[in-house]
Design a protein around this motif. Sequence first.
Motif, PDB file in Angstrom:
ATOM      1  N   LEU A  24       0.826  -1.207   0.000  1.00  0.00           N
ATOM      2  CA  LEU A  24       0.000   0.000   0.000  1.00  0.00           C
ATOM      3  C   LEU A  24       0.863   1.260   0.000  1.00  0.00           C
ATOM      4  CD1 LEU A  24      -2.716   1.415   0.134  1.00  0.00           C
ATOM      5  CD2 LEU A  24      -2.663   1.142   2.628  1.00  0.00           C
ATOM      6  N   ASP A  25       1.928   1.250   0.767  1.00  0.00           N
ATOM      7  CA  ASP A  25       2.838   2.411   0.759  1.00  0.00           C
ATOM      8  C   ASP A  25       3.395   2.641  -0.641  1.00  0.00           C
ATOM      9  OD1 ASP A  25       2.421   2.779   3.455  1.00  0.00           O
ATOM     10  OD2 ASP A  25       4.334   1.914   4.090  1.00  0.00           O
ATOM     11  N   ALA A  26       3.787   1.556  -1.310  1.00  0.00           N
ATOM     12  CA  ALA A  26       4.307   1.676  -2.667  1.00  0.00           C
ATOM     13  C   ALA A  26       3.235   2.180  -3.614  1.00  0.00           C
ATOM     14  CB  ALA A  26       4.843   0.324  -3.131  1.00  0.00           C
ATOM     15  N   ALA A  27       2.036   1.627  -3.497  1.00  0.00           N
ATOM     16  CA  ALA A  27       0.933   2.040  -4.368  1.00  0.00           C
ATOM     17  C   ALA A  27       0.597   3.512  -4.164  1.00  0.00           C
ATOM     18  CB  ALA A  27      -0.298   1.176  -4.093  1.00  0.00           C
ATOM     19  N   THR A  28       0.631   3.949  -2.915  1.00  0.00           N
ATOM     20  CA  THR A  28       0.330   5.347  -2.606  1.00  0.00           C
ATOM     21  C   THR A  28       1.365   6.275  -3.229  1.00  0.00           C
ATOM     22  OG1 THR A  28      -0.734   4.701  -0.529  1.00  0.00           O
ATOM     23  CG2 THR A  28      -0.036   6.996  -0.736  1.00  0.00           C
ATOM     24  N   ARG A  29       2.632   5.873  -3.166  1.00  0.00           N
ATOM     25  CA  ARG A  29       3.684   6.693  -3.788  1.00  0.00           C
ATOM     26  C   ARG A  29       3.507   6.747  -5.300  1.00  0.00           C
ATOM     27  NH1 ARG A  29       6.773   4.183   0.389  1.00  0.00           N
ATOM     28  NH2 ARG A  29       7.397   2.466  -0.982  1.00  0.00           N
ATOM     29  N   LEU A  30       3.153   5.606  -5.904  1.00  0.00           N
ATOM     30  CA  LEU A  30       2.957   5.569  -7.357  1.00  0.00           C
ATOM     31  C   LEU A  30       1.774   6.440  -7.766  1.00  0.00           C
ATOM     32  CD1 LEU A  30       3.559   1.759  -7.926  1.00  0.00           C
ATOM     33  CD2 LEU A  30       5.030   3.613  -8.725  1.00  0.00           C
ATOM     34  N   GLU A  31       0.695   6.347  -7.017  1.00  0.00           N
ATOM     35  CA  GLU A  31      -0.479   7.174  -7.322  1.00  0.00           C
ATOM     36  C   GLU A  31      -0.142   8.655  -7.187  1.00  0.00           C
ATOM     37  OE1 GLU A  31      -5.223   7.584  -6.116  1.00  0.00           O
ATOM     38  OE2 GLU A  31      -3.885   6.337  -4.891  1.00  0.00           O
TER      39      GLU A  31
ATOM     40  N   GLY B 246       2.639   9.971  -7.622  1.00  0.00           N
ATOM     41  CA  GLY B 246       3.553  10.328  -8.704  1.00  0.00           C
ATOM     42  C   GLY B 246       2.889  10.397 -10.069  1.00  0.00           C
ATOM     43  N   GLY B 247       1.592  10.152 -10.126  1.00  0.00           N
ATOM     44  CA  GLY B 247       0.871  10.313 -11.385  1.00  0.00           C
ATOM     45  C   GLY B 247       0.403   9.032 -12.045  1.00  0.00           C
ATOM     46  N   ALA B 248       0.642   7.876 -11.426  1.00  0.00           N
ATOM     47  CA  ALA B 248       0.166   6.628 -12.015  1.00  0.00           C
ATOM     48  C   ALA B 248      -1.362   6.636 -12.079  1.00  0.00           C
ATOM     49  CB  ALA B 248       0.648   5.437 -11.189  1.00  0.00           C
ATOM     50  N   GLU B 249      -1.895   6.102 -13.187  1.00  0.00           N
ATOM     51  CA  GLU B 249      -3.347   6.075 -13.393  1.00  0.00           C
ATOM     52  C   GLU B 249      -3.933   4.681 -13.193  1.00  0.00           C
ATOM     53  OE1 GLU B 249      -2.852   7.695 -17.362  1.00  0.00           O
ATOM     54  OE2 GLU B 249      -4.018   9.443 -16.744  1.00  0.00           O
ATOM     55  N   GLY B 250      -3.081   3.667 -13.139  1.00  0.00           N
ATOM     56  CA  GLY B 250      -3.504   2.294 -12.903  1.00  0.00           C
ATOM     57  C   GLY B 250      -2.337   1.539 -12.304  1.00  0.00           C
ATOM     58  N   LEU B 251      -2.632   0.438 -11.628  1.00  0.00           N
ATOM     59  CA  LEU B 251      -1.591  -0.311 -10.924  1.00  0.00           C
ATOM     60  C   LEU B 251      -1.680  -1.799 -11.231  1.00  0.00           C
ATOM     61  CD1 LEU B 251      -2.001   1.292  -7.377  1.00  0.00           C
ATOM     62  CD2 LEU B 251      -0.034   1.608  -8.871  1.00  0.00           C
ATOM     63  N   ILE B 252      -0.529  -2.448 -11.254  1.00  0.00           N
ATOM     64  CA  ILE B 252      -0.467  -3.904 -11.242  1.00  0.00           C
ATOM     65  C   ILE B 252       0.524  -4.323 -10.156  1.00  0.00           C
ATOM     66  CG2 ILE B 252      -1.189  -4.367 -13.610  1.00  0.00           C
ATOM     67  CD1 ILE B 252       1.694  -4.553 -14.438  1.00  0.00           C
ATOM     68  N   ILE B 253       0.154  -5.362  -9.418  1.00  0.00           N
ATOM     69  CA  ILE B 253       1.042  -5.965  -8.429  1.00  0.00           C
ATOM     70  C   ILE B 253       1.674  -7.171  -9.114  1.00  0.00           C
ATOM     71  CG2 ILE B 253       1.205  -7.083  -6.177  1.00  0.00           C
ATOM     72  CD1 ILE B 253      -1.380  -5.589  -5.398  1.00  0.00           C
ATOM     73  N   ALA B 254       2.978  -7.109  -9.336  1.00  0.00           N
ATOM     74  CA  ALA B 254       3.650  -8.113 -10.180  1.00  0.00           C
ATOM     75  C   ALA B 254       4.030  -9.357  -9.384  1.00  0.00           C
ATOM     76  CB  ALA B 254       4.880  -7.489 -10.839  1.00  0.00           C
ATOM     77  N   CYS B 255       3.026  -9.987  -8.789  1.00  0.00           N
ATOM     78  CA  CYS B 255       3.264 -11.170  -7.962  1.00  0.00           C
ATOM     79  C   CYS B 255       1.923 -11.828  -7.663  1.00  0.00           C
ATOM     80  CB  CYS B 255       3.952 -10.765  -6.659  1.00  0.00           C
ATOM     81  SG  CYS B 255       4.208 -12.128  -5.493  1.00  0.00           S
TER      82      CYS B 255
ATOM     83  N   GLY C  29      -7.006   5.213  -4.986  1.00  0.00           N
ATOM     84  CA  GLY C  29      -8.048   5.821  -5.803  1.00  0.00           C
ATOM     85  C   GLY C  29      -7.968   5.496  -7.277  1.00  0.00           C
ATOM     86  N   ILE C  30      -7.091   4.596  -7.656  1.00  0.00           N
ATOM     87  CA  ILE C  30      -6.950   4.208  -9.056  1.00  0.00           C
ATOM     88  C   ILE C  30      -7.100   2.697  -9.169  1.00  0.00           C
ATOM     89  CG2 ILE C  30      -5.520   6.183  -9.721  1.00  0.00           C
ATOM     90  CD1 ILE C  30      -3.048   4.506  -9.343  1.00  0.00           C
ATOM     91  N   PRO C  31      -7.458   2.196 -10.352  1.00  0.00           N
ATOM     92  CA  PRO C  31      -7.706   0.751 -10.478  1.00  0.00           C
ATOM     93  C   PRO C  31      -6.438  -0.077 -10.324  1.00  0.00           C
ATOM     94  CG  PRO C  31      -7.834   1.834 -12.623  1.00  0.00           C
ATOM     95  CD  PRO C  31      -7.746   2.921 -11.605  1.00  0.00           C
ATOM     96  N   ILE C  32      -6.600  -1.259  -9.703  1.00  0.00           N
ATOM     97  CA  ILE C  32      -5.539  -2.250  -9.636  1.00  0.00           C
ATOM     98  C   ILE C  32      -6.043  -3.478 -10.384  1.00  0.00           C
ATOM     99  CG2 ILE C  32      -4.012  -3.620  -8.183  1.00  0.00           C
ATOM    100  CD1 ILE C  32      -4.450  -1.739  -5.916  1.00  0.00           C
TER     101      ILE C  32
END
Length: 229
Positions: A56-63, A65-74, A89-92
Amino acid sequence: MSWSSTALYYDHINRAIAQRLGGLNSATLTIESLNFAQISAMESGGDWDGIAKAVLDAATRLEAGGAEGLIIACNTVHKCYDAVAAQVGIPIFHIADATVERLVADRRTRIALLGSRFTMTEPFIRTRFESRGIALAPIAAGWMQEVDRIIFEELAAGRVVRDSQRKLKTLITELQKQKVQAVVLGCTELVLAVDVRANVLPVYDTTASHARAAVDWMLGDHEEARAAA
Protein backbone atom coordinates in the motif's frame (compact mmCIF):
# COMPACT_ATOMS: atom_id res chain seq x y z
CA MET A 1 8.00 -8.78 -6.12
CA SER A 2 11.32 -10.21 -7.32
CA TRP A 3 13.51 -8.34 -9.76
CA SER A 4 13.22 -11.33 -12.11
CA SER A 5 9.49 -10.88 -12.57
CA THR A 6 9.81 -7.09 -12.72
CA ALA A 7 12.12 -7.56 -15.71
CA LEU A 8 9.63 -9.93 -17.35
CA TYR A 9 6.79 -7.42 -16.97
CA TYR A 10 8.92 -4.57 -18.30
CA ASP A 11 9.84 -6.62 -21.36
CA HIS A 12 6.28 -7.88 -22.02
CA ILE A 13 4.69 -4.45 -21.71
CA ASN A 14 7.21 -2.55 -23.80
CA ARG A 15 7.28 -5.17 -26.56
CA ALA A 16 3.48 -5.12 -26.77
CA ILE A 17 3.36 -1.32 -26.90
CA ALA A 18 6.01 -1.25 -29.63
CA GLN A 19 4.22 -3.93 -31.63
CA ARG A 20 0.83 -2.24 -31.44
CA LEU A 21 1.92 1.37 -31.92
CA GLY A 22 4.97 0.81 -34.10
CA GLY A 23 8.04 2.96 -34.57
CA LEU A 24 9.94 3.92 -31.44
CA ASN A 25 6.95 3.76 -29.12
CA SER A 26 7.41 2.30 -25.64
CA ALA A 27 5.42 2.31 -22.42
CA THR A 28 5.25 5.15 -19.94
CA LEU A 29 5.82 3.33 -16.65
CA THR A 30 6.57 4.11 -13.05
CA ILE A 31 8.06 1.14 -11.18
CA GLU A 32 8.32 0.64 -7.44
CA SER A 33 10.77 -2.22 -6.93
CA LEU A 34 10.66 -3.71 -3.43
CA ASN A 35 13.29 -5.76 -1.61
CA PHE A 36 11.98 -9.28 -2.01
CA ALA A 37 14.10 -10.59 0.85
CA GLN A 38 11.96 -8.52 3.20
CA ILE A 39 8.68 -9.56 1.54
CA SER A 40 9.68 -13.24 1.58
CA ALA A 41 10.61 -13.07 5.26
CA MET A 42 7.20 -11.59 6.07
CA GLU A 43 5.49 -14.32 4.01
CA SER A 44 7.35 -17.01 5.91
CA GLY A 45 6.49 -15.36 9.22
CA GLY A 46 2.82 -14.92 8.33
CA ASP A 47 3.05 -11.13 8.54
CA TRP A 48 0.51 -10.40 5.81
CA ASP A 49 -0.47 -7.10 7.42
CA GLY A 50 3.16 -6.03 7.05
CA ILE A 51 3.15 -7.04 3.39
CA ALA A 52 -0.13 -5.21 2.78
CA LYS A 53 1.35 -2.07 4.36
CA ALA A 54 4.51 -2.29 2.22
CA VAL A 55 2.47 -2.72 -0.96
CA LEU A 56 0.00 0.00 0.00
CA ASP A 57 2.84 2.41 0.76
CA ALA A 58 4.31 1.68 -2.67
CA ALA A 59 0.93 2.04 -4.37
CA THR A 60 0.33 5.35 -2.61
CA ARG A 61 3.68 6.69 -3.79
CA LEU A 62 2.96 5.57 -7.36
CA GLU A 63 -0.48 7.17 -7.32
CA ALA A 64 0.96 10.41 -5.92
CA GLY A 65 3.55 10.33 -8.70
CA GLY A 66 0.87 10.31 -11.39
CA ALA A 67 0.17 6.63 -12.01
CA GLU A 68 -3.35 6.07 -13.39
CA GLY A 69 -3.50 2.29 -12.90
CA LEU A 70 -1.59 -0.31 -10.92
CA ILE A 71 -0.47 -3.90 -11.24
CA ILE A 72 1.04 -5.97 -8.43
CA ALA A 73 3.65 -8.11 -10.18
CA CYS A 74 3.26 -11.17 -7.96
CA ASN A 75 0.58 -13.84 -7.56
CA THR A 76 1.29 -14.55 -3.90
CA VAL A 77 1.08 -10.92 -2.80
CA HIS A 78 -2.42 -10.76 -4.30
CA LYS A 79 -3.40 -12.19 -0.94
CA CYS A 80 -3.28 -8.49 0.05
CA TYR A 81 -5.10 -7.29 -3.08
CA ASP A 82 -8.42 -6.43 -1.41
CA ALA A 83 -6.76 -4.54 1.44
CA VAL A 84 -4.70 -2.45 -0.97
CA ALA A 85 -7.40 -1.90 -3.60
CA ALA A 86 -9.77 -0.53 -0.96
CA GLN A 87 -7.36 2.26 -0.06
CA VAL A 88 -6.14 3.62 -3.40
CA GLY A 89 -8.05 5.82 -5.80
CA ILE A 90 -6.95 4.21 -9.06
CA PRO A 91 -7.71 0.75 -10.48
CA ILE A 92 -5.54 -2.25 -9.64
CA PHE A 93 -5.76 -5.00 -12.24
CA HIS A 94 -5.95 -8.43 -10.61
CA ILE A 95 -3.39 -10.93 -11.88
CA ALA A 96 -5.85 -13.82 -12.21
CA ASP A 97 -8.61 -12.09 -14.15
CA ALA A 98 -7.02 -11.94 -17.59
CA THR A 99 -6.00 -15.60 -17.39
CA VAL A 100 -9.49 -16.59 -16.25
CA GLU A 101 -10.99 -14.82 -19.26
CA ARG A 102 -8.66 -16.71 -21.60
CA LEU A 103 -9.50 -20.04 -19.96
CA VAL A 104 -13.23 -19.37 -20.25
CA ALA A 105 -12.86 -18.34 -23.89
CA ASP A 106 -10.90 -21.54 -24.57
CA ARG A 107 -13.51 -23.62 -22.68
CA ARG A 108 -11.04 -25.00 -20.15
CA THR A 109 -12.97 -26.33 -17.18
CA ARG A 110 -10.31 -28.32 -15.29
CA ILE A 111 -6.86 -26.89 -14.71
CA ALA A 112 -3.81 -27.28 -12.49
CA LEU A 113 -2.54 -24.18 -10.72
CA LEU A 114 1.20 -24.06 -10.02
CA GLY A 115 2.74 -21.42 -7.81
CA SER A 116 3.95 -20.77 -4.29
CA ARG A 117 2.55 -22.90 -1.49
CA PHE A 118 0.30 -19.96 -0.58
CA THR A 119 -1.12 -19.64 -4.09
CA MET A 120 -1.67 -23.37 -4.52
CA THR A 121 -3.45 -23.92 -1.20
CA GLU A 122 -5.18 -20.69 -0.18
CA PRO A 123 -8.32 -19.18 -1.75
CA PHE A 124 -7.16 -15.70 -2.80
CA ILE A 125 -6.26 -16.83 -6.35
CA ARG A 126 -8.11 -20.14 -6.53
CA THR A 127 -11.55 -18.59 -6.02
CA ARG A 128 -11.09 -16.38 -9.09
CA PHE A 129 -11.03 -19.55 -11.19
CA GLU A 130 -13.63 -21.51 -9.25
CA SER A 131 -16.16 -18.66 -9.38
CA ARG A 132 -16.14 -19.00 -13.17
CA GLY A 133 -16.78 -22.73 -13.11
CA ILE A 134 -13.15 -23.80 -13.49
CA ALA A 135 -12.15 -26.76 -11.31
CA LEU A 136 -8.61 -27.01 -9.91
CA ALA A 137 -6.98 -30.42 -9.88
CA PRO A 138 -5.19 -31.44 -6.66
CA ILE A 139 -1.40 -31.23 -6.60
CA ALA A 140 0.42 -33.85 -4.52
CA ALA A 141 2.02 -32.48 -1.35
CA GLY A 142 5.51 -33.48 -2.48
CA TRP A 143 5.12 -31.65 -5.75
CA MET A 144 3.75 -28.57 -3.98
CA GLN A 145 6.83 -28.49 -1.77
CA GLU A 146 9.16 -28.86 -4.74
CA VAL A 147 7.49 -26.18 -6.86
CA ASP A 148 7.58 -23.79 -3.90
CA ARG A 149 11.29 -24.57 -3.37
CA ILE A 150 12.11 -23.94 -7.02
CA ILE A 151 10.37 -20.58 -6.87
CA PHE A 152 11.93 -19.26 -3.67
CA GLU A 153 15.39 -20.82 -3.84
CA GLU A 154 16.04 -20.47 -7.57
CA LEU A 155 13.72 -18.46 -9.80
CA ALA A 156 13.15 -15.50 -7.48
CA ALA A 157 16.94 -15.16 -7.31
CA GLY A 158 17.21 -15.22 -11.11
CA ARG A 159 18.58 -18.79 -11.24
CA VAL A 160 17.23 -21.27 -13.79
CA VAL A 161 18.37 -24.81 -12.96
CA ARG A 162 18.17 -27.47 -15.65
CA ASP A 163 17.19 -30.21 -13.21
CA SER A 164 14.29 -28.11 -11.98
CA GLN A 165 13.15 -27.51 -15.55
CA ARG A 166 13.05 -31.29 -16.05
CA LYS A 167 11.11 -31.77 -12.83
CA LEU A 168 8.47 -29.24 -13.84
CA LYS A 169 8.11 -30.89 -17.23
CA THR A 170 7.62 -34.25 -15.49
CA LEU A 171 4.98 -32.73 -13.22
CA ILE A 172 3.04 -31.36 -16.18
CA THR A 173 3.19 -34.76 -17.86
CA GLU A 174 1.80 -36.37 -14.70
CA LEU A 175 -1.00 -33.79 -14.54
CA GLN A 176 -2.08 -34.75 -18.03
CA LYS A 177 -2.93 -38.21 -16.66
CA GLN A 178 -5.37 -36.55 -14.22
CA LYS A 179 -7.44 -35.27 -17.16
CA VAL A 180 -6.24 -31.73 -16.62
CA GLN A 181 -6.99 -29.55 -19.65
CA ALA A 182 -4.39 -26.87 -19.00
CA VAL A 183 -1.73 -25.71 -16.57
CA VAL A 184 -1.69 -22.19 -15.16
CA LEU A 185 1.65 -20.75 -14.09
CA GLY A 186 0.45 -18.93 -10.99
CA CYS A 187 3.84 -17.50 -10.13
CA THR A 188 5.34 -14.65 -12.11
CA GLU A 189 8.77 -16.35 -12.33
CA LEU A 190 7.69 -19.88 -13.27
CA VAL A 191 7.78 -19.11 -16.98
CA LEU A 192 11.56 -18.85 -16.64
CA ALA A 193 11.64 -22.62 -16.09
CA VAL A 194 8.61 -23.78 -18.11
CA ASP A 195 8.44 -23.58 -21.89
CA VAL A 196 4.84 -22.59 -22.55
CA ARG A 197 5.08 -23.86 -26.14
CA ALA A 198 6.67 -27.27 -25.57
CA ASN A 199 4.55 -29.25 -23.13
CA VAL A 200 1.97 -32.00 -23.33
CA LEU A 201 -0.68 -29.60 -21.99
CA PRO A 202 -1.55 -26.00 -22.87
CA VAL A 203 0.26 -23.66 -20.48
CA TYR A 204 -1.18 -20.28 -19.46
CA ASP A 205 1.31 -17.79 -18.03
CA THR A 206 -0.25 -15.30 -15.62
CA THR A 207 2.69 -12.92 -16.11
CA ALA A 208 2.05 -12.60 -19.83
CA SER A 209 -1.73 -12.38 -19.40
CA HIS A 210 -1.41 -9.73 -16.68
CA ALA A 211 0.99 -7.63 -18.75
CA ARG A 212 -1.29 -7.96 -21.79
CA ALA A 213 -4.27 -6.78 -19.77
CA ALA A 214 -2.29 -3.75 -18.62
CA VAL A 215 -1.38 -2.90 -22.21
CA ASP A 216 -4.99 -3.31 -23.36
CA TRP A 217 -6.04 -0.82 -20.70
CA MET A 218 -3.20 1.59 -21.43
CA LEU A 219 -4.00 1.67 -25.13
CA GLY A 220 -7.79 1.51 -24.84
CA ASP A 221 -8.55 5.18 -25.49
CA HIS A 222 -5.82 5.48 -28.11
CA GLU A 223 -7.01 2.50 -30.15
CA GLU A 224 -10.68 3.48 -29.86
CA ALA A 225 -9.83 6.94 -31.20
CA ARG A 226 -7.79 5.44 -34.05
CA ALA A 227 -10.62 3.07 -34.96
CA ALA A 228 -13.10 5.95 -35.05
CA ALA A 229 -10.89 8.14 -37.24
